[in-house]
Scaffold this active site. Structure first.
Site, mmCIF file in Angstrom:
data_model
loop_
_atom_site.group_PDB
_atom_site.id
_atom_site.type_symbol
_atom_site.label_atom_id
_atom_site.label_comp_id
_atom_site.label_asym_id
_atom_site.label_seq_id
_atom_site.Cartn_x
_atom_site.Cartn_y
_atom_site.Cartn_z
ATOM 1 N N TYR A 163 7.459 10.470 -1.226
ATOM 2 C CA TYR A 163 7.454 9.638 -2.429
ATOM 3 C C TYR A 163 6.155 9.879 -3.189
ATOM 4 O O TYR A 163 5.249 10.557 -2.696
ATOM 5 C CB TYR A 163 7.627 8.155 -2.098
ATOM 6 C CG TYR A 163 6.751 7.608 -0.985
ATOM 7 C CD1 TYR A 163 5.723 6.713 -1.254
ATOM 8 C CD2 TYR A 163 6.985 7.954 0.346
ATOM 9 C CE1 TYR A 163 4.934 6.187 -0.244
ATOM 10 C CE2 TYR A 163 6.196 7.438 1.374
ATOM 11 C CZ TYR A 163 5.173 6.561 1.073
ATOM 12 O OH TYR A 163 4.396 6.046 2.080
ATOM 13 N N GLY A 223 0.833 -1.188 0.000
ATOM 14 C CA GLY A 223 0.000 0.000 0.000
ATOM 15 C C GLY A 223 0.871 1.242 0.000
ATOM 16 O O GLY A 223 2.048 1.196 0.367
ATOM 17 N N CYS A 224 0.292 2.356 -0.398
ATOM 18 C CA CYS A 224 1.094 3.586 -0.503
ATOM 19 C C CYS A 224 1.534 4.079 0.870
ATOM 20 O O CYS A 224 2.735 4.277 1.106
ATOM 21 C CB CYS A 224 0.324 4.663 -1.262
ATOM 22 S SG CYS A 224 -1.322 5.016 -0.628
ATOM 23 N N TYR A 225 0.601 4.276 1.792
ATOM 24 C CA TYR A 225 0.981 4.808 3.105
ATOM 25 C C TYR A 225 1.948 3.907 3.880
ATOM 26 O O TYR A 225 2.908 4.395 4.475
ATOM 27 C CB TYR A 225 -0.266 5.034 3.960
ATOM 28 C CG TYR A 225 -1.126 6.202 3.578
ATOM 29 C CD1 TYR A 225 -0.635 7.511 3.596
ATOM 30 C CD2 TYR A 225 -2.455 6.014 3.204
ATOM 31 C CE1 TYR A 225 -1.449 8.586 3.256
ATOM 32 C CE2 TYR A 225 -3.273 7.085 2.867
ATOM 33 C CZ TYR A 225 -2.763 8.371 2.903
ATOM 34 O OH TYR A 225 -3.569 9.435 2.564
#
Length: 315
Positions: free
Chosen positions: A285, A115-117
């Site tokens: 990012y 996942g991104c987070y």
């Protein structure tokens, strides 16, 4: 011989970016499904079973369905949904997480894209636990901000069509965000952190912040100790995670969640006040790059036995 890749869900935000990153590759043959047949199980099954690598850019339920449609023993899978992220039968697709994670990914048939987070949290916290500077039982708080593209097509349309979109929108205020199990598991924490994400009025790019009350620890590390642990870890792994120089500053003029958009790059910062025994860990990012499509292409490269950084930037 080219590798046959089927992006199941290629019309979504992540799928489109993966396709764009792979468009000029001569070592890859993209298998496509006609728009009118995207929900046709037989058509999807045919392509999933014809592919060398299937990349699933789907909601969780559809991703589980997609895996169930694969009847052969050869198609390898990268799942960009959250359906398999803490499944022990799936390799976790964050190559820089440990010294051997890239090798694990290279040998895996099933890889779950992170996942991104969670990536920013794992990158900043796990090396400190492994170095013995912060215990796994320490209560952590995570604050984060992402571009609105992280919310998918509906949120993108809402922001881009609104005359007065929210400039800062906090959410998950019942603290049950779906990324918490992943954060806790791979950061190696005894308890889930208190996680408060938010959306900004910009398309993509993200920052995660982990504040540390170091004075609560039995042995209080200095800021330079935290920085050294991160620097040592990421110097020992391949990939594209950079640890910024340790500086005693009040502000950095160009610090922005958008600074690495279109890349797979992640930069980590350690800010600290030793007199107050406080520190802040920051990761920057692109939520659609390292946080999604870039990570998927990096994992694809590793699974194909190629250099990790092939086609990780979008013009």
């Amino acid at each position: 011989m080219s590798v046959r890749v089927f992006i199941d869900g290629e019309a979504g935000t992540t799928g489109l970016q993966i396709r764009e990153r792979l468009a000029e590759r001569r070592d890859i043959e993209i298998l496509s499904i006609a728009a009118e047949r995207r929900k046709d199980l037989d058509a999807r099954a045919e392509l999933l079973n014809s592919a060398d690598v299937a990349i699933l850019c789907l909601p969780d339920a559809a991703a589980l369905e997609g895996v169930s449609l694969i009847k052969n023993e050869t198609t390898r899978v990268i799942d960009a949904s959250s359906a398999h992220r803490v499944d022990p039968d799936w390799a976790y697709g964050f190559p820089e997480m440990t010294r051997d994670q890239s090798e694990i990914i290279s040998k895996a048939r099933f890889v779950s894209n992170p996942g991104c987070y969670p990536q920013g949290v794992i990158a900043t916290v796990r090396p400190l636990l492994e170095a013995g500077l912060v215990p796994s039982t320490h209560a952590l708080t995570v604050n984060a901000i992402s571009g609105y593209s992280g919310g998918g097509r509906q949120m993108i349309e809402s922001y881009e069509s609104s005359e007065k979109p929210s400039s800062f929108w906090p959410y998950a205020l019942q603290f049950g965000h779906k990324h918490l199990p992943e954060m806790q598991h791979y950061a190696d924490l005894a308890h889930a952190p208190l996680f408060q994400p938010s959306v900004g009025n910009y398309a993509q790019g993200m920052m995660t912040f982990v504040p540390l009350q170091l004075g609560q620890l039995r042995t209080v590390p200095k800021g330079k100790d935290l920085h050294a642990a991160l620097a040592d870890h990421f110097a020992s792994v391949n990939g594209d995670v950079e640890v910024a120089p340790f500086e005693s500053v009040n502000a950095i003029e160009d610090l922005s969640p958008e600074m690495f958009n279109g890349t797979n790059h992640m930069r980590l910062h350690v800010f600290a006040n030793d007199d107050m025994a406080q520190a802040m860990l920051v990761a920057i990012y692109d939520n659609l790059g390292k946080g999604a499509s870039g990570a998927a292409v990096q994992n694809l490269n590793i699974m194909m036995g190629l250099s990790e950084n092939v086609d990780l930037c979008v013009a």
